[in-house]
Every structure is written in structure tokens, then in C-alpha cells.
Design a protein around this motif. Structure first.
Motif, PDB file in Angstrom:
ATOM      1  N   ALA A   1      37.934  45.517  27.704  1.00 31.59           N
ATOM      2  CA  ALA A   1      39.243  45.656  26.979  1.00 31.59           C
ATOM      3  C   ALA A   1      40.080  45.892  27.808  1.00 31.59           C
ATOM      4  CB  ALA A   1      39.078  46.677  25.458  1.00 31.59           C
ATOM      5  N   GLU A   2      40.050  47.053  28.617  1.00 29.13           N
ATOM      6  CA  GLU A   2      41.286  46.824  29.424  1.00 29.13           C
ATOM      7  C   GLU A   2      41.645  45.656  30.406  1.00 29.13           C
ATOM      8  OE1 GLU A   2      37.656  49.209  31.580  1.00 29.13           O
ATOM      9  OE2 GLU A   2      38.561  48.590  29.548  1.00 29.13           O
ATOM     10  N   LYS A   3      40.505  45.203  30.692  1.00 24.16           N
ATOM     11  CA  LYS A   3      40.810  44.052  31.378  1.00 24.16           C
ATOM     12  C   LYS A   3      41.142  42.522  30.683  1.00 24.16           C
ATOM     13  CE  LYS A   3      37.950  44.336  35.385  1.00 24.16           C
ATOM     14  NZ  LYS A   3      36.406  43.727  35.755  1.00 24.16           N
ATOM     15  N   GLN A   4      40.909  43.024  28.990  1.00 24.81           N
ATOM     16  CA  GLN A   4      41.661  41.882  28.180  1.00 24.81           C
ATOM     17  C   GLN A   4      42.828  42.454  28.007  1.00 24.81           C
ATOM     18  OE1 GLN A   4      39.716  40.277  25.046  1.00 24.81           O
ATOM     19  NE2 GLN A   4      37.605  41.655  25.637  1.00 24.81           N
ATOM     20  N   ASP A  41      46.068  39.671  28.227  1.00 18.33           N
ATOM     21  CA  ASP A  41      47.152  39.508  26.856  1.00 18.33           C
ATOM     22  C   ASP A  41      48.543  39.867  27.624  1.00 18.33           C
ATOM     23  OD1 ASP A  41      47.392  38.539  24.819  1.00 18.33           O
ATOM     24  OD2 ASP A  41      47.686  40.418  24.090  1.00 18.33           O
ATOM     25  N   ASN A  42      49.337  41.199  28.170  1.00 18.88           N
ATOM     26  CA  ASN A  42      50.324  41.864  28.532  1.00 18.88           C
ATOM     27  C   ASN A  42      50.956  40.710  29.780  1.00 18.88           C
ATOM     28  OD1 ASN A  42      49.620  43.438  26.349  1.00 18.88           O
ATOM     29  ND2 ASN A  42      48.863  44.537  28.234  1.00 18.88           N
ATOM     30  N   HIS A  43      50.437  39.724  30.645  1.00 14.57           N
ATOM     31  CA  HIS A  43      50.950  39.484  31.770  1.00 14.57           C
ATOM     32  C   HIS A  43      50.167  37.842  31.585  1.00 14.57           C
ATOM     33  CE1 HIS A  43      51.760  42.526  33.062  1.00 14.57           C
ATOM     34  NE2 HIS A  43      50.850  43.506  33.132  1.00 14.57           N
ATOM     35  N   ALA A  44      50.139  37.032  29.995  1.00 19.60           N
ATOM     36  CA  ALA A  44      49.994  35.765  30.313  1.00 19.60           C
ATOM     37  C   ALA A  44      50.937  34.299  30.906  1.00 19.60           C
ATOM     38  CB  ALA A  44      49.594  35.082  28.729  1.00 19.60           C
ATOM     39  N   GLY A  94      40.010  31.451  35.839  1.00 15.11           N
ATOM     40  CA  GLY A  94      39.804  32.189  37.803  1.00 15.11           C
ATOM     41  C   GLY A  94      41.468  32.210  38.048  1.00 15.11           C
ATOM     42  N   ASP A  95      42.366  31.476  37.190  1.00 14.79           N
ATOM     43  CA  ASP A  95      43.559  31.191  37.501  1.00 14.79           C
ATOM     44  C   ASP A  95      44.672  32.417  36.498  1.00 14.79           C
ATOM     45  OD1 ASP A  95      43.843  30.104  35.094  1.00 14.79           O
ATOM     46  OD2 ASP A  95      45.174  28.470  36.088  1.00 14.79           O
ATOM     47  N   GLY A  96      43.447  33.352  35.184  1.00 19.04           N
ATOM     48  CA  GLY A  96      44.484  33.906  34.445  1.00 19.04           C
ATOM     49  C   GLY A  96      44.790  33.424  33.161  1.00 19.04           C
ATOM     50  N   THR A  97      44.438  31.974  33.072  1.00 20.65           N
ATOM     51  CA  THR A  97      44.978  31.102  31.995  1.00 20.65           C
ATOM     52  C   THR A  97      44.046  31.523  30.880  1.00 20.65           C
ATOM     53  OG1 THR A  97      44.428  28.959  32.790  1.00 20.65           O
ATOM     54  CG2 THR A  97      46.962  29.870  32.749  1.00 20.65           C
ATOM     55  N   ARG A  98      43.930  31.442  29.964  1.00 23.89           N
ATOM     56  CA  ARG A  98      42.847  31.249  28.343  1.00 23.89           C
ATOM     57  C   ARG A  98      42.525  30.137  28.151  1.00 23.89           C
ATOM     58  NH1 ARG A  98      44.988  36.618  25.789  1.00 23.89           N
ATOM     59  NH2 ARG A  98      46.762  35.690  25.915  1.00 23.89           N
ATOM     60  N   VAL A  99      41.486  30.084  27.252  1.00 23.61           N
ATOM     61  CA  VAL A  99      41.060  28.995  26.571  1.00 23.61           C
ATOM     62  C   VAL A  99      40.176  28.652  25.617  1.00 23.61           C
ATOM     63  CG1 VAL A  99      39.092  28.067  28.556  1.00 23.61           C
ATOM     64  CG2 VAL A  99      40.547  26.016  26.879  1.00 23.61           C
ATOM     65  N   TYR A 100      40.689  28.143  24.287  1.00 25.21           N
ATOM     66  CA  TYR A 100      39.468  28.937  23.532  1.00 25.21           C
ATOM     67  C   TYR A 100      39.001  27.789  23.062  1.00 25.21           C
ATOM     68  CZ  TYR A 100      37.581  30.535  18.885  1.00 25.21           C
ATOM     69  OH  TYR A 100      36.948  30.856  17.132  1.00 25.21           O
ATOM     70  N   PHE A 101      37.667  27.144  22.573  1.00 20.85           N
ATOM     71  CA  PHE A 101      37.004  26.134  22.114  1.00 20.85           C
ATOM     72  C   PHE A 101      36.248  25.365  20.506  1.00 20.85           C
ATOM     73  CE2 PHE A 101      36.631  26.564  26.237  1.00 20.85           C
ATOM     74  CZ  PHE A 101      36.696  25.524  27.123  1.00 20.85           C
TER      75      PHE A 101
END
Length: 366
Positions: free
Chosen positions: A78-81, A85-88, A292-299
Motif C-alpha cells: 500500500a505504501e508504494k501505491q 498516487d501522490n506523485h502522479a 516502469g516510468d511510474g504512470t498507471r493504466v487500467y484495462f
């Protein structure tokens, strides 16, 4: 937030045509124009073209995709998540700082898939409300005319793209659509992306307004009024939000649409190649990952998107899956891509129970 490279996999930029498999087509969908012409009937010929349309998955292929996703579905701590989220904003700014506009190509397929963006595809509602044709209004007054702090208020056909990236949707619209009443708003979570749009020589402040906006922040205000937009575009953008924030974001966008206005979406579908290539340690939650670059994606599935849009009071015009087989003939590789494309309409009134207009009713005027 335009879609970046996911684990070295090029994303949607080469796609021109969209298709459903026959099993998914309703009577209404079967009437829509069929754009693709390349159908793989002999597997031995798979490397004759660089892409094949309307690809059906076997039961074995579907089961293998499910197993692959399940293998890598253990969420990271959770801490990594929280860090992602905080630095998106930091990760997206870094992405655009590195790539600028080198990675992206203009989406020339836009006007095939979304004729609502092309010239003369004007909303009937705008005319019914007395907007009239822009040629007949105010002697061709500059549509960037300010009303308060918001530009474009005198435009008679107003479009908003959310997650504009470096302008790969905005600039084709401005170049192609010569409607003098057109005004295009575009925003992105990344201030770096917005600055790249504004610094583009094709950026015209008389027809376009670019600004920074965090779609996931319910308290963030858009510059335009509610009920003022004809079209809102989301292309590989909703998938970048945390799933818990998607419904509120769509509800906020729906409020900006005029009655009869359209929300257009194209995004990642469940079991797309990009999802299957994620390794262990990249899963944030079910079907939600960090690159790998820190951006996120949902499918997404079709049902998930349908529920989000209906939850915002919108009505379905189109909701389909594009399953495409892309081929690297040089390396003799096959790549299965899955995208979802949707069009949802705001009812003409809050109490309207009638069936929404068909896809054909949104075609351009001849």
C-alpha cells in the motif's frame, strides 16, 4: 494524458479502423459502416499484412490470457501505491519532458471513428437551442470572445478533449474542421504537456484553449460552464485514473455536456497485449498496473464502461470491442491488441425515456 509506451509496446497510434466480432454485434451495430477489409482466413498467410481486422479469440487463447493476468495479480504494498498516487503529476511531467512530441502521431483515424469531430457534424440540439449556423451569427465574430474568464463562449460547436497530451487529437481537429463556430478546449494533468501544446506553431488561441486540469480532483473547476459542450473526447485517458475516482470524474464531465451532447471514448480493453506483458510487482489492484516510468493504466471491459456512463446519466449510442492482430513481419511476431470504443449521449431532458439516436443519425451532413 495520452497513452505512453507500455513496457516497450507501441500503443494505439497505428490503428485506423474499429471492429466488433460478429458474435458481439447487435442489429443496430450491424448497420454501421464496416471499415476493415483484411480478414485472416488462412493462418499460413498471417505475415502477408501488418494488421488483421476483426480477430476472434479461441477459447484456449482467452483462457491463457486469464491465467497470465492471474499470475501477476498480486498487488504491491500500500505504501508504494500511495507514492504513485501522490506523485502522479511528477511521473507524467517526466514522461512528456523525455518524449516531448517525438513519440506521438496525429490520430488521422479520428474522423472515421468519430465523425462528430469532422466538419458539419453539428449537433441538432445546438440549432434547436437557437445557436443557428455560425455563418449567420454576429458577422463571423471571433469565437474566442470572452464571457467572464472563459474563452470560446461564443462558439457554436464546442469540443473538449480531456488528456490532450501534446495535441495529437486537437491539431487534426483544428486542421480538418473548418466550421467557423468551432472552439476546442483541451486539458491535461501534465503542465509539461499543456506547454508543449501551446508552443506548437499550429496552436491558435482564437479557436483553442489549452489548460491544466486534474480530472480525478472533484474540487477542480473547469473554465467552461455546465451544459455548454457539444462533445467531450477521452482517448486513452480514463485508464490512467485510479478506479475509485472514475465514476465521479465521468459524472463531472457529463454535467458539462449540453442535452444531446456526446462523450466519445477509446481506451484499453481487458487482456490487451500491454496488460499481458506486465510482470510481477507491477499490479496495483485488479486490472490496474503501474508502468516502469511510474504512470498507471487500467484495462476495461465493455460492461464496466457502460456502468460508469449510465451511472452519470448518459445513454448508450455505441459500445464495442476492437480486437486486432498486429504483425511484425521482420521479426515474425504476432501481437493481439484489444481496445474498447464508446459513444454515450446526454439525454435531451432529465426525464427523457426515449431511445437514444442511432449511430447513423450522427453521420456528417452530406
Amino acid at each position: 494524458m495520452a497513452a505512453p509506451v507500455a513496457n516497450g509496446v507501441s500503443v494505439e497510434e497505428n490503428v485506423i479502423e474499429i471492429h466488433q466480432t460478429p458474435a458481439e454485434q447487435t442489429d443496430e451495430d450491424q448497420k454501421r459502416p464496416q471499415f476493415g477489409t483484411r480478414f485472416l482466413t488462412d493462418p499460413r498467410q498471417v505475415f502477408q499484412h501488418n494488421a488483421w481486422d476483426n480477430v476472434e479469440w479461441s477459447d484456449e487463447q482467452d483462457a491463457a490470457a486469464r491465467r497470465k493476468v492471474q499470475e501477476n495479480s498480486q498487488p504491491i504494498p500500500a505504501e508504494k501505491q500511495e507514492e504513485f498516487d501522490n506523485h502522479a503529476d511528477k511521473y507524467w511531467n517526466e514522461f512528456y519532458t523525455i518524449h516531448e512530441n517525438r513519440f506521438f502521431k496525429d490520430r488521422h483515424w479520428l474522423f472515421t471513428e468519430f465523425p462528430e469531430l469532422a466538419p458539419k457534424c453539428r449537433s441538432h440540439q445546438s440549432i434547436q437551442e437557437g445557436d443557428g449556423h455560425p455563418d449567420q451569427e454576429k458577422g463571423g465574430e471571433d469565437v474566442s470572445h470572452q464571457n467572464g474568464d472563459c474563452p470560446g463562449t461564443s462558439g457554436t460547436y464546442r469540443i473538449l478533449e480531456v488528456g490532450c497530451g501534446v495535441g495529437n487529437t486537437v491539431f487534426p481537429i483544428l486542421k480538418t474542421n473548418n466550421d467557423p463556430g468551432l472552439f476546442v478546449y483541451c486539458c491535461d494533468f501534465s503542465s509539461t504537456a499543456v506547454e508543449l501544446v501551446k508552443s506548437n506553431p499550429e496552436y491558435d488561441s482564437a479557436r483553442c484553449h489549452a489548460f491544466v486540469h486534474d480530472l480525478s480532483d472533484e474540487s477542480a473547476q473547469f473554465p467552461m460552464q455546465e451544459g455548454s459542450l457539444d462533445v467531450i473526447i477521452l482517448i486513452f485517458v480514463l485508464s490512467a485514473l485510479h478506479p475509485d475516482k472514475m465514476q465521479a470524474s465521468i459524472c463531472g464531465l457529463a454535467r458539462l455536456l449540453k442535452p444531446g451532447g456526446m462523450l466519445l471514448l477509446r481506451d484499453y480493453g481487458r487482456y490487451d497485449l500491454a496488460q499481458l506483458r506486465f510482470k510481477k510487482g507491477r499490479c496495483l489492484s485488479e486490472n490496474f498496473y503501474v508502468r516502469g516510468d511510474g504512470t498507471r493504466v487500467y484495462f476495461f471491459t465493455q460492461d464496466e464502461l457502460h456502468n460508469l456512463f449510465c451511472g452519470a446519466g448518459l445513454q448508450k449510442v455505441q459500445n464495442l470491442v476492437d480486437r486486432r492482430l498486429q504483425v511484425n513481419r521482420g521479426k515474425q511476431l504476432t501481437m493481439y491488441r484489444v481496445w474498447v470504443q464508446c459513444k454515450y449521449q446526454k439525454p435531451q431532458s432529465d426525464h427523457e425515456d426515449s431511445k437514444p439516436r442511432t449511430f447513423q443519425e450522427y453521420q456528417c451532413e452530406s
